[in-house]
Scaffold this motif. Structure first.
Motif, PDB file in Angstrom:
ATOM      1  N   ALA A  28      13.175  -5.239 -10.618  1.00 49.18           N
ATOM      2  CA  ALA A  28      13.253  -4.186 -11.631  1.00 49.18           C
ATOM      3  C   ALA A  28      11.858  -3.771 -12.100  1.00 49.18           C
ATOM      4  CB  ALA A  28      14.085  -4.665 -12.814  1.00 49.18           C
ATOM      5  N   ALA A  29      10.986  -4.767 -12.299  1.00 43.46           N
ATOM      6  CA  ALA A  29       9.614  -4.459 -12.717  1.00 43.46           C
ATOM      7  C   ALA A  29       8.879  -3.685 -11.637  1.00 43.46           C
ATOM      8  CB  ALA A  29       8.870  -5.753 -13.053  1.00 43.46           C
ATOM      9  N   ALA A  30       9.088  -4.062 -10.379  1.00 43.70           N
ATOM     10  CA  ALA A  30       8.432  -3.365  -9.268  1.00 43.70           C
ATOM     11  C   ALA A  30       8.924  -1.924  -9.163  1.00 43.70           C
ATOM     12  CB  ALA A  30       8.677  -4.107  -7.960  1.00 43.70           C
ATOM     13  N   GLY A  31      10.206  -1.697  -9.468  1.00 49.58           N
ATOM     14  CA  GLY A  31      10.714  -0.325  -9.464  1.00 49.58           C
ATOM     15  C   GLY A  31      10.021   0.535 -10.497  1.00 49.58           C
TER      16      GLY A  31
ATOM     17  N   THR B  43       0.819  -1.214   0.000  1.00 53.66           N
ATOM     18  CA  THR B  43       0.000   0.000   0.000  1.00 53.66           C
ATOM     19  C   THR B  43       0.852   1.262   0.000  1.00 53.66           C
ATOM     20  OG1 THR B  43      -0.178  -0.170   2.416  1.00 53.66           O
ATOM     21  CG2 THR B  43      -1.967  -1.117   1.106  1.00 53.66           C
ATOM     22  N   ASP B  44       2.090   1.165   0.486  1.00 54.04           N
ATOM     23  CA  ASP B  44       2.963   2.353   0.481  1.00 54.04           C
ATOM     24  C   ASP B  44       3.337   2.760  -0.944  1.00 54.04           C
ATOM     25  OD1 ASP B  44       2.962   2.549   3.250  1.00 54.04           O
ATOM     26  OD2 ASP B  44       4.746   1.293   3.473  1.00 54.04           O
ATOM     27  N   SER B  45       3.669   1.771  -1.778  1.00 56.59           N
ATOM     28  CA  SER B  45       4.075   2.078  -3.155  1.00 56.59           C
ATOM     29  C   SER B  45       2.897   2.098  -4.114  1.00 56.59           C
ATOM     30  CB  SER B  45       5.107   1.060  -3.642  1.00 56.59           C
ATOM     31  OG  SER B  45       4.519  -0.229  -3.765  1.00 56.59           O
ATOM     32  N   GLY B  46       1.783   1.465  -3.736  1.00 55.43           N
ATOM     33  CA  GLY B  46       0.647   1.360  -4.639  1.00 55.43           C
ATOM     34  C   GLY B  46       0.806   0.277  -5.683  1.00 55.43           C
ATOM     35  N   VAL B  47       1.724  -0.670  -5.446  1.00 56.56           N
ATOM     36  CA  VAL B  47       2.019  -1.731  -6.415  1.00 56.56           C
ATOM     37  C   VAL B  47       1.529  -3.074  -5.886  1.00 56.56           C
ATOM     38  CG1 VAL B  47       3.861  -3.005  -7.594  1.00 56.56           C
ATOM     39  CG2 VAL B  47       4.011  -0.509  -7.343  1.00 56.56           C
ATOM     40  N   ALA B  48       0.849  -3.821  -6.735  1.00 56.89           N
ATOM     41  CA  ALA B  48       0.474  -5.198  -6.428  1.00 56.89           C
ATOM     42  C   ALA B  48       1.309  -6.136  -7.295  1.00 56.89           C
ATOM     43  CB  ALA B  48      -1.009  -5.432  -6.691  1.00 56.89           C
ATOM     44  N   VAL B  49       1.793  -7.218  -6.712  1.00 58.69           N
ATOM     45  CA  VAL B  49       2.503  -8.258  -7.451  1.00 58.69           C
ATOM     46  C   VAL B  49       1.573  -9.457  -7.582  1.00 58.69           C
ATOM     47  CG1 VAL B  49       4.497  -9.794  -7.527  1.00 58.69           C
ATOM     48  CG2 VAL B  49       4.747  -7.469  -6.622  1.00 58.69           C
ATOM     49  N   VAL B  50       1.233  -9.789  -8.818  1.00 58.96           N
ATOM     50  CA  VAL B  50       0.368 -10.940  -9.117  1.00 58.96           C
ATOM     51  C   VAL B  50       1.275 -12.067  -9.596  1.00 58.96           C
ATOM     52  CG1 VAL B  50      -1.479 -11.816 -10.592  1.00 58.96           C
ATOM     53  CG2 VAL B  50      -1.599  -9.474  -9.697  1.00 58.96           C
ATOM     54  N   THR B  51       1.212 -13.211  -8.922  1.00 62.86           N
ATOM     55  CA  THR B  51       2.101 -14.332  -9.220  1.00 62.86           C
ATOM     56  C   THR B  51       1.314 -15.550  -9.663  1.00 62.86           C
ATOM     57  OG1 THR B  51       3.679 -13.550  -7.544  1.00 62.86           O
ATOM     58  CG2 THR B  51       3.931 -15.817  -8.316  1.00 62.86           C
ATOM     59  N   LEU B  52       1.631 -16.051 -10.847  1.00 60.61           N
ATOM     60  CA  LEU B  52       1.077 -17.324 -11.299  1.00 60.61           C
ATOM     61  C   LEU B  52       1.708 -18.413 -10.442  1.00 60.61           C
ATOM     62  CD1 LEU B  52       1.528 -16.739 -15.150  1.00 60.61           C
ATOM     63  CD2 LEU B  52      -0.416 -16.095 -13.708  1.00 60.61           C
ATOM     64  N   ASN B  53       0.876 -19.229  -9.774  1.00 64.63           N
ATOM     65  CA  ASN B  53       1.398 -20.081  -8.708  1.00 64.63           C
ATOM     66  C   ASN B  53       1.095 -21.561  -8.945  1.00 64.63           C
ATOM     67  OD1 ASN B  53       2.697 -20.532  -6.185  1.00 64.63           O
ATOM     68  ND2 ASN B  53       0.692 -20.683  -5.183  1.00 64.63           N
TER      69      ASN B  53
ATOM     70  N   ALA C 182      -0.587   0.288  -9.876  1.00 66.06           N
ATOM     71  CA  ALA C 182       0.230  -0.378 -10.894  1.00 66.06           C
ATOM     72  C   ALA C 182       0.468  -1.815 -10.448  1.00 66.06           C
ATOM     73  CB  ALA C 182       1.556   0.340 -11.111  1.00 66.06           C
ATOM     74  N   ILE C 183       0.758  -2.696 -11.411  1.00 69.33           N
ATOM     75  CA  ILE C 183       0.792  -4.130 -11.137  1.00 69.33           C
ATOM     76  C   ILE C 183       2.019  -4.750 -11.792  1.00 69.33           C
ATOM     77  CG2 ILE C 183      -0.442  -6.324 -11.503  1.00 69.33           C
ATOM     78  CD1 ILE C 183      -2.987  -4.324 -11.764  1.00 69.33           C
ATOM     79  N   VAL C 184       2.644  -5.689 -11.080  1.00 69.33           N
ATOM     80  CA  VAL C 184       3.688  -6.547 -11.625  1.00 69.33           C
ATOM     81  C   VAL C 184       3.107  -7.945 -11.773  1.00 69.33           C
ATOM     82  CG1 VAL C 184       5.937  -7.619 -11.191  1.00 69.33           C
ATOM     83  CG2 VAL C 184       5.576  -5.201 -10.627  1.00 69.33           C
ATOM     84  N   LEU C 185       3.322  -8.559 -12.921  1.00 67.35           N
ATOM     85  CA  LEU C 185       2.847  -9.921 -13.174  1.00 67.35           C
ATOM     86  C   LEU C 185       4.041 -10.830 -13.360  1.00 67.35           C
ATOM     87  CD1 LEU C 185       0.631 -12.022 -13.870  1.00 67.35           C
ATOM     88  CD2 LEU C 185       0.779 -11.236 -16.242  1.00 67.35           C
ATOM     89  N   THR C 186       4.114 -11.917 -12.588  1.00 69.81           N
ATOM     90  CA  THR C 186       5.247 -12.827 -12.689  1.00 69.81           C
ATOM     91  C   THR C 186       4.783 -14.257 -12.439  1.00 69.81           C
ATOM     92  OG1 THR C 186       7.547 -13.115 -12.002  1.00 69.81           O
ATOM     93  CG2 THR C 186       5.943 -12.653 -10.260  1.00 69.81           C
ATOM     94  N   GLY C 187       5.741 -15.183 -12.480  1.00 65.28           N
ATOM     95  CA  GLY C 187       5.440 -16.591 -12.268  1.00 65.28           C
ATOM     96  C   GLY C 187       6.282 -17.164 -11.150  1.00 65.28           C
TER      97      GLY C 187
END
Length: 258
Positions: free
Chosen positions: A191-194, A10-20, A51-56
């Motif tokens: 890097a993507a989160a940055g 919530t501080d950065s406003g970024v969510a990381v979505v991970t294919l799990n 903003a969102i980061v998508l990873t696996g």
């Protein structure tokens, strides 16, 4: 365990979505397809996420497309083909918050539905990209249309036609524009989160409006190509039994194209 993990800062406003589903190389089954659609829908309404980061998950793959064990019933008509991957991307679910993909390991086939709906792609040096469809007697339609928005025609054509015989290295993907930044092994998510944190810090209306404008710029060609895809798949795909034989008999050897 959930096949899609969401971690929000919530501080950065970024969510990381991970294919799990690392044990299946993050291949998408029907349950994951539904969960991805739900995830994008929930993020639309979460104003703390800008903003969102998508990873696996795991060490081997970002995503390897649809799970070969998934059973997708099809109508008996060349004019109606159901593709569960059409609804797994953020744009397909009317999410216009920027998405940055972070790729580690393999990204192939149906993974391009997700990469094609991200704003840009960051990859580490382990990443490789390929499209196996032709090897298995299948038409690369939706994947090729989406990648044609990201890469020169000759590069998309070679990747789609060469099937499993070649993989594109992370370096080559960077040189052709599919990847916007190449980082050392293990640093793609950071890097993507940055990048995502920078985007999340800007006025959200301006950012989302820019995402919409960029998507609209390629919409005509993409829509025309996708409109042809169901018929081309119906006409060109081998029967299921033959696809299974080709998959089982595929060569494990490939050339990594630098």
């Amino acid at each position: 365990m959930s096949s899609v993990l969401v971690r929000t800062d919530t501080d950065s406003g970024v969510a990381v979505v991970t294919l799990n589903r690392p044990e299946r190389l993050n291949a998408v089954d029907l349950a994951m397809a539904d969960e991805l659609a739900s995830t994008w829908g929930e993020l639309r309404f979460d104003d703390s996420v800008r903003a969102i980061v998508l990873t696996g998950a795991g060490e081997r793959a970002f995503c390897t497309g649809i799970d070969r064990d998934a059973v997708v019933p099809q109508p008996n008509s060349p004019y109606a083909q159901d593709d569960p991957l059409l609804g797994i991307g953020p744009k397909a679910n009317d999410l216009w918050k920027p998405v940055v993909a972070a790729v580690h390991g393999m990204a192939c086939g149906g993974a391009f539905y997700l990469l094609g709906e991200a704003e840009f792609v960051v990859a580490d040096t382990t990443a490789s990209f390929f499209d196996p469809h032709t090897t298995y007697g299948m038409v690369s339609a939706y994947e090729s249309v989406l990648m044609a928005q990201r890469m020169p025609y000759g590069e998309v054509a070679r990747m789609a036609l060469m099937g499993t015989a070649e993989r594109i290295s992370a370096r080559r993907a960077y040189e052709t524009g599919l990847v916007s930044e190449l980082v050392p092994d293990g640093e793609a998510v950071g890097a993507a989160a940055g990048c995502a944190a920078v985007l999340a810090g800007y006025p959200t209306e301006a950012v989302q409006g820019t995402v919409r404008a960029l998507w609209a710029a390629s919409e005509a060609g993409r829509s025309q190509g996708i409109a042809q895809a169901p018929h081309l798949i119906a006409l060109g795909n081998a029967a299921g039994a033959r696809q299974a034989r080709l998959f089982a008999g595929r060569s494990r050897q490939y050339r990594l194209r630098q």
